[in-house]
Write a protein that holds these residues in place. Structure first.
Motif, short mmCIF file in Angstrom:
data_model
loop_
_atom_site.label_atom_id
_atom_site.label_comp_id
_atom_site.label_asym_id
_atom_site.label_seq_id
_atom_site.Cartn_x
_atom_site.Cartn_y
_atom_site.Cartn_z
N THR A 81 0.81 -1.22 0.00
CA THR A 81 0.00 0.00 0.00
C THR A 81 0.84 1.27 0.00
O THR A 81 0.31 2.36 -0.19
N VAL A 86 -3.80 -4.03 -2.54
CA VAL A 86 -2.91 -2.98 -2.03
C VAL A 86 -2.93 -1.72 -2.89
O VAL A 86 -2.35 -0.71 -2.49
N VAL A 125 -5.03 2.63 0.61
CA VAL A 125 -4.29 1.86 -0.38
C VAL A 125 -3.60 2.84 -1.32
O VAL A 125 -3.95 4.02 -1.41
#
Length: 310
Positions: free
Chosen positions: A6, A165, A193
């Motif tokens: 992320t 992510v 994210v």
């Protein structure tokens, strides 16, 4: 190996797939293309995307190309591989293969058969089950897929998928959707994210960065444009980011024409020495003599403007 998570930011360049003049995979040009991209400062590579002619490759060719890219990159940047498929068996098989080869993660778009919000969310629940702990990117590209995903649907997907992510944001117009998703994570409604944008080769990149995007995941024959724009914006020099972007905009716009865009990109990459041949597998477009003349003029004007900017 660089992690794909992320915190991803910068420029994840969508690469072309180089072929020889006879249409075979060109692995020597693959190495040249990887070097070309890394020399221009990209922070990641995304392969087997729509502009990578992924649907024209056999399963074995997809693995061979991935292996070549991974070996050339040597862990210097993350590599994300497109594995979109209507069927989960094929998606799971390709994902396992590319991750075993050393990819950092995968990217998945919804199939064109999705019609309702619940269908889309259920589909990506099954994506999560299929991919397991593999980090993946949600690709929102309605121009290519025909599937419209609202901000609320994407937030539902993210809440259900701990290993999603990144959002590859390619809706157009989509600035307000991007703002809504980023606002939701800022409020704590959903975990944050990475958001990388892909609209039209970066045609809205400065505005998307100002709306909270972390960078770009798209293709352009001049990846240094996106690298420089993202870097200028990150250091707070927003006007410089716009100035650099504006210098490349006429050529970027020309490259985004429906139908011939891939031919334009491969022609320019061939001219720049990144690939040995501009060959596109069938079905694919071809440039006319006038197209080439247009490009020569645009490149000359672009070079002049960049010299003026310094």
């Amino acid at each position: 190996m660089h992690r794909f998570d992320t915190s991803a930011k910068g420029v994840y360049l969508i690469t072309v797939t180089p072929f020889t003049d006879s249409g075979a995979l060109d692995l020597a040009s693959t190495d040249r293309m990887v070097d070309f991209c890394l020399e221009r400062g990209v922070t990641g590579l995304t392969i087997l995307g729509i502009m990578g002619e992924a649907t024209k490759l056999t399963a074995e060719e997809s693995r061979t190309f991935t292996r070549q890219v991974v070996q050339r990159v040597q862990g210097r940047v993350p590599i994300v591989v497109g594995v979109s498929s209507p069927g989960f068996a094929a998606m799971g098989e390709l994902t396992k293969a590319v991750m075993d080869l050393g990819a950092s993660g995968v990217m998945v778009a919804p199939p064109s058969t999705m019609r309702t919000d619940d269908q889309i969310v259920s589909y990506f629940d099954m994506v999560g089950e299929t991919l397991g702990a593999v980090p993946w990117c949600l690709q929102d590209h309605p121009v290519a897929t025909g599937v419209q995903m609202s901000a609320s649907v994407e937030l539902r997907i993210m809440k259900n998928a701990p290993h999603c992510v990144m959002l590859k944001h390619e809706d157009w117009p989509g600035l307000n959707k991007l703002s809504a998703i980023r606002a939701a994570s800022d409020r704590g409604d959903v975990r944050r994210v990475s958001i990388l944008t892909g609209n039209g080769g970066g045609l809205f990149l400065p505005e998307e960065l100002s709306r909270g995007a972390d960078g770009a995941m798209t293709g352009f024959a001049y990846p240094e444009m996106m690298v420089d724009v993202v870097a200028a914006h990150a250091r707070g020099d927003v006007e410089r980011a716009h100035d650099v972007f504006d210098a490349y905009l006429p050529l970027a716009k020309y490259e985004q024409q429906a139908g011939i865009g891939l031919a334009v990109r491969k022609h320019l990459l061939h001219q720049r020495g990144a690939i040995a041949s501009p060959f596109i597998r069938k079905p694919g477009p071809k440039l006319s003599a006038q197209d080439v003349a247009d490009l020569d003029r645009l490149v000359r004007r672009q070079d002049q403007r960049l010299r003026e900017l310094g």
